[in-house]
Design a protein around this motif. Structure first.
Motif, PDB file in Angstrom:
ATOM      1  N   LEU A  37       0.844  -1.191   0.000  1.00 61.55           N
ATOM      2  CA  LEU A  37       0.000   0.000   0.000  1.00 61.55           C
ATOM      3  C   LEU A  37       0.881   1.243   0.000  1.00 61.55           C
ATOM      4  N   ARG A  38       0.305   2.372  -0.321  1.00 68.32           N
ATOM      5  CA  ARG A  38       1.068   3.611  -0.340  1.00 68.32           C
ATOM      6  C   ARG A  38       0.920   4.337   0.990  1.00 68.32           C
ATOM      7  N   GLU A  39       1.995   4.943   1.440  1.00 67.80           N
ATOM      8  CA  GLU A  39       1.981   5.595   2.745  1.00 67.80           C
ATOM      9  C   GLU A  39       1.108   6.846   2.734  1.00 67.80           C
ATOM     10  N   ASN A  40       0.515   7.105   3.904  1.00 65.63           N
ATOM     11  CA  ASN A  40      -0.267   8.320   4.122  1.00 65.63           C
ATOM     12  C   ASN A  40      -1.400   8.467   3.103  1.00 65.63           C
ATOM     13  N   GLN A  41      -2.035   7.335   2.775  1.00 61.36           N
ATOM     14  CA  GLN A  41      -3.116   7.336   1.787  1.00 61.36           C
ATOM     15  C   GLN A  41      -4.413   6.823   2.408  1.00 61.36           C
ATOM     16  N   ALA A  42      -5.517   7.470   2.044  1.00 66.49           N
ATOM     17  CA  ALA A  42      -6.836   7.015   2.472  1.00 66.49           C
ATOM     18  C   ALA A  42      -7.311   5.895   1.555  1.00 66.49           C
ATOM     19  N   TYR A  43      -7.850   4.825   2.144  1.00 67.32           N
ATOM     20  CA  TYR A  43      -8.370   3.687   1.393  1.00 67.32           C
ATOM     21  C   TYR A  43      -9.792   3.371   1.854  1.00 67.32           C
ATOM     22  N   GLN A  44     -10.595   2.939   0.910  1.00 65.53           N
ATOM     23  CA  GLN A  44     -11.900   2.365   1.207  1.00 65.53           C
ATOM     24  C   GLN A  44     -11.745   0.849   1.339  1.00 65.53           C
ATOM     25  N   VAL A  45     -12.593   0.252   2.143  1.00 68.72           N
ATOM     26  CA  VAL A  45     -12.586  -1.200   2.346  1.00 68.72           C
ATOM     27  C   VAL A  45     -13.959  -1.744   1.992  1.00 68.72           C
ATOM     28  N   GLU A  46     -13.970  -2.850   1.255  1.00 70.07           N
ATOM     29  CA  GLU A  46     -15.213  -3.569   0.971  1.00 70.07           C
ATOM     30  C   GLU A  46     -14.971  -5.040   1.252  1.00 70.07           C
ATOM     31  N   ILE A  47     -15.809  -5.623   2.085  1.00 68.46           N
ATOM     32  CA  ILE A  47     -15.695  -7.034   2.451  1.00 68.46           C
ATOM     33  C   ILE A  47     -16.942  -7.764   1.965  1.00 68.46           C
ATOM     34  N   GLU A  48     -16.738  -8.909   1.326  1.00 68.40           N
ATOM     35  CA  GLU A  48     -17.844  -9.727   0.827  1.00 68.40           C
ATOM     36  C   GLU A  48     -17.843 -11.080   1.541  1.00 68.40           C
ATOM     37  N   GLY A  49     -19.030 -11.559   1.866  1.00 63.80           N
ATOM     38  CA  GLY A  49     -19.172 -12.884   2.436  1.00 63.80           C
ATOM     39  C   GLY A  49     -20.224 -13.679   1.701  1.00 63.80           C
ATOM     40  N   ARG A  50     -19.936 -14.966   1.426  1.00 64.30           N
ATOM     41  CA  ARG A  50     -20.886 -15.831   0.707  1.00 64.30           C
ATOM     42  C   ARG A  50     -20.921 -17.212   1.366  1.00 64.30           C
ATOM     43  N   PRO A  51     -22.076 -17.855   1.439  1.00 66.50           N
ATOM     44  CA  PRO A  51     -22.141 -19.245   1.927  1.00 66.50           C
ATOM     45  C   PRO A  51     -21.371 -20.184   1.001  1.00 66.50           C
ATOM     46  N   SER A  52     -21.526 -19.974  -0.311  1.00 72.74           N
ATOM     47  CA  SER A  52     -20.745 -20.672  -1.322  1.00 72.74           C
ATOM     48  C   SER A  52     -20.479 -19.668  -2.430  1.00 72.74           C
ATOM     49  N   LEU A  53     -19.529 -19.946  -3.270  1.00 75.73           N
ATOM     50  CA  LEU A  53     -19.121 -18.937  -4.246  1.00 75.73           C
ATOM     51  C   LEU A  53     -20.211 -18.560  -5.237  1.00 75.73           C
ATOM     52  N   ASP A  72     -23.267 -18.144  -4.499  1.00 77.36           N
ATOM     53  CA  ASP A  72     -24.320 -17.436  -3.785  1.00 77.36           C
ATOM     54  C   ASP A  72     -24.146 -15.925  -3.859  1.00 77.36           C
ATOM     55  N   SER A  73     -25.208 -15.222  -3.572  1.00 81.32           N
ATOM     56  CA  SER A  73     -25.156 -13.768  -3.482  1.00 81.32           C
ATOM     57  C   SER A  73     -24.313 -13.363  -2.276  1.00 81.32           C
ATOM     58  N   ALA A  74     -23.676 -12.203  -2.386  1.00 80.94           N
ATOM     59  CA  ALA A  74     -22.752 -11.755  -1.349  1.00 80.94           C
ATOM     60  C   ALA A  74     -23.427 -10.805  -0.375  1.00 80.94           C
ATOM     61  N   THR A  75     -23.012 -10.908   0.886  1.00 83.07           N
ATOM     62  CA  THR A  75     -23.298  -9.883   1.886  1.00 83.07           C
ATOM     63  C   THR A  75     -22.086  -8.962   1.921  1.00 83.07           C
ATOM     64  N   VAL A  76     -22.294  -7.665   1.944  1.00 86.30           N
ATOM     65  CA  VAL A  76     -21.202  -6.705   1.808  1.00 86.30           C
ATOM     66  C   VAL A  76     -21.154  -5.788   3.023  1.00 86.30           C
ATOM     67  N   ALA A  77     -19.934  -5.514   3.507  1.00 89.50           N
ATOM     68  CA  ALA A  77     -19.696  -4.519   4.557  1.00 89.50           C
ATOM     69  C   ALA A  77     -18.594  -3.586   4.077  1.00 89.50           C
ATOM     70  N   THR A  78     -18.648  -2.333   4.497  1.00 89.99           N
ATOM     71  CA  THR A  78     -17.687  -1.341   4.017  1.00 89.99           C
ATOM     72  C   THR A  78     -17.060  -0.566   5.170  1.00 89.99           C
ATOM     73  N   GLY A  79     -15.872  -0.039   4.924  1.00 88.16           N
ATOM     74  CA  GLY A  79     -15.178   0.771   5.909  1.00 88.16           C
ATOM     75  C   GLY A  79     -14.107   1.617   5.250  1.00 88.16           C
ATOM     76  N   GLU A  80     -13.203   2.157   6.055  1.00 87.89           N
ATOM     77  CA  GLU A  80     -12.151   3.016   5.526  1.00 87.89           C
ATOM     78  C   GLU A  80     -10.999   3.100   6.517  1.00 87.89           C
ATOM     79  N   PHE A  81      -9.823   3.442   6.032  1.00 88.64           N
ATOM     80  CA  PHE A  81      -8.656   3.666   6.889  1.00 88.64           C
ATOM     81  C   PHE A  81      -7.631   4.470   6.107  1.00 88.64           C
ATOM     82  N   THR A  82      -6.619   4.960   6.832  1.00 87.42           N
ATOM     83  CA  THR A  82      -5.521   5.693   6.225  1.00 87.42           C
ATOM     84  C   THR A  82      -4.206   5.086   6.682  1.00 87.42           C
ATOM     85  N   THR A  83      -3.295   4.836   5.768  1.00 87.26           N
ATOM     86  CA  THR A  83      -1.994   4.272   6.122  1.00 87.26           C
ATOM     87  C   THR A  83      -1.140   5.303   6.861  1.00 87.26           C
ATOM     88  N   ALA A  84      -0.104   4.804   7.510  1.00 88.88           N
ATOM     89  CA  ALA A  84       0.752   5.672   8.325  1.00 88.88           C
ATOM     90  C   ALA A  84       1.595   6.594   7.457  1.00 88.88           C
TER      91      ALA A  84
END
Length: 487
Positions: free
Chosen positions: A144-160, A162-174
């Motif tokens: 990752l690049r330093e001092n950069q803001a990133y979005q996060v997207e996480i997907e979960g599926r019972p099997s590949l 299947d439709s996905a459940t999605v959660a989102t977040g964010e963080f910034t590197t040091a």
């Protein structure tokens, strides 16, 4: 499908017309999935216990999560005692874990994560989660690049398929070591599930921390309490339940969506009070079980002790105080240790090589104190006085060095009378967990004392080009109750 059609279908796949139990259908369902790639089950998985963006550095991060089979945890049904710790009333310790307050069953399935911004995107492979690791996944990202803001997207599926459940977040590197940037840290300790102060959200301190929009959060241990009732966690299943119940609280989940976390363990989230290697198990739970459970829930790729540089003016050290220690009951002397020889050598080497303006040691237990006379498991106690004297003397010789500690159930700032080393204790996360010290017992070492809950915020910034460090104690609502500033 009619009975004749069902019989014909089973004959075609070579199974014949047999009597099936529910368990017998499992391989059949697997066969159908492989034979028909477009097949979708009707199952849905959830991120009920949230996710953590962990161990963020200049160029890396780890995404932790767990798949669950239901959208909400079991409701809190029990009333609590009015005294400190608020133990649940009439809690049946023998009931199935699945029915306990705050329980969240896991689910098999697949997880993948994506981190991205306008300039780049990184997508992980699908990770299969299973019961052996409590349906948890830890997905590392590098380059990752330093001092950069990133979005996060996480997907979960019972099997590949299947439709996905999605959660989102964010963080910034040091930021890099040559970059000047205002930094705000929040830190807390000691959170027993039943000491919550908001029945719906969990702990008010977490909502108050989130409102400060900090750069990262450090938890200094006792994240859960295996050895307090509701239940007493004497099996792996009961111990895992403690993590599920805690991580599903909304105030924690919402902080972790946007604030990276670094975790330090202490005795209660490893096994039991004042634990050390060889001190015995807790019911059926062993020291080795405790280590495995910790690593299921606290993402780490290397040693449990590590250091993080955050810009020109700040470096923090997170040390390990349970895995390498001598027996608490052993006679004190030069070879009695909490940190262990290798960790001490690492600490001296990394501290000596740092050119950060401020150097913060985060310890699960006190180094300066003062502490209660009946305690014997930390550097502020006579039981580890030899190593404690060395550590206080060493740190006092490092310009810009301070100690931030957990474990104690009161807020304080103290200055060692021999060396001048300053230590800041965050105090417990809620008022109903605060105890253990007389609020009128103000010692000469104390610069501040408050036997209440809340958290600590730490700000590193510059004013007219000069760096300064601010420690602020907050109550659970976020109001500042004390501030100490060091230039």
């Amino acid at each position: 499908m009619s009975k004749n059609n069902r019989r014909s279908f089973l004959k075609k796949i070579g199974l014949g017309f047999l009597s099936f139990s529910i368990g017998d259908y499992i391989p059949l369902f697997s066969w159908v999935k492989s034979a028909f790639p477009g097949y979708r089950s009707e199952r849905i998985v959830y991120f009920t216990t949230g996710f953590k963006i962990s161990e963020v550095s200049r160029h890396s991060a780890i995404i932790w999560t767990r798949l669950c089979d239901r959208e909400t945890p079991n409701p809190i049904q029990h009333k609590r005692r009015p005294e400190v710790f608020r133990h649940p009333i009439d809690f049946d310790e023998e009931q199935p874990v699945e029915s306990m307050d705050g329980g969240v069953a896991g689910a098999e399935g697949y997880v993948r994560a994506r981190v991205f911004n306008a300039e780049e995107e990184k997508v992980s492979e699908w990770v299969k989660v299973e019961a052996a690791d409590d349906y948890t996944a830890q997905i590392p990202f590098d380059d990752l690049r330093e001092n950069q803001a990133y979005q996060v997207e996480i997907e979960g599926r019972p099997s590949l398929p299947d439709s996905a459940t999605v959660a989102t977040g964010e963080f910034t590197t040091a930021p890099g070591p040559d970059r000047v940037r205002r930094t705000c840290i929040v830190t807390s300790t000691c959170q027993y599930f039943w000491s919550f102060d908001d029945r719906r959200r969990g702990f008010r301190s977490y909502d108050s921390m989130r409102r400060l929009d900090p750069d990262f959060f450090i938890h200094t241990g006792d994240y859960v309490y295996y050895d307090k009732p509701g239940p007493l966690a004497k099996t792996v299943k009961e111990a895992r339940h403690k993590w599920h119940a805690m991580d599903s609280r909304p105030s924690l989940k919402e902080l972790y969506k946007r604030v990276p976390i670094y975790m330090v363990k202490d005795d209660h989230d490893l096994l039991k009070n004042d634990v050390f290697p060889g001190s015995g198990g807790y019911g059926d739970l062993t020291f080795e079980d405790g280590l495995k459970l910790w690593h299921e829930n606290a993402p780490l790729q290397e040693k449990p002790y590590r250091t993080i540089r955050w810009g020109k003016d700040l470096q923090v050290w997170l040390v390990e105080g349970r895995e390498y220690r001598s027996a608490n009951t052993r006679e004190d002397g030069p070879r009695k240790t909490i940190w262990g020889e290798r960790q001490v050598a690492w600490f001296k080497e990394t501290m000596a090589s740092s050119d950060a303006t401020f150097k913060l040691l985060f310890s699960a237990t006190p180094v300066v104190g003062p502490d209660r006379k009946n305690k014997n498991d930390n550097h502020a106690n006579s039981a580890f006085d030899t190593e404690g004297e060395w550590l206080r003397e060493y740190l006092s010789g490092q310009e810009g060095a301070f100690v931030v500690n957990g474990d104690r159930h009161w807020q304080y700032v103290s200055r060692d009378r021999e060396t001048g080393l300053v230590e800041v204790g965050s105090g417990p996360v809620s008022d109903c967990h605060a105890q253990g010290w007389d609020p009128n017992d103000m010692r000469p070492e104390h610069m501040f004392l408050r036997v209440k809950g809340g958290f600590l915020s730490i700000t590193v910034d510059r004013e007219e080009g000069e760096p300064y460090l601010s420690f602020r104690h907050h109550d659970v609502e976020g109001s500042v109750v004390n501030e100490e500033i060091f230039n």
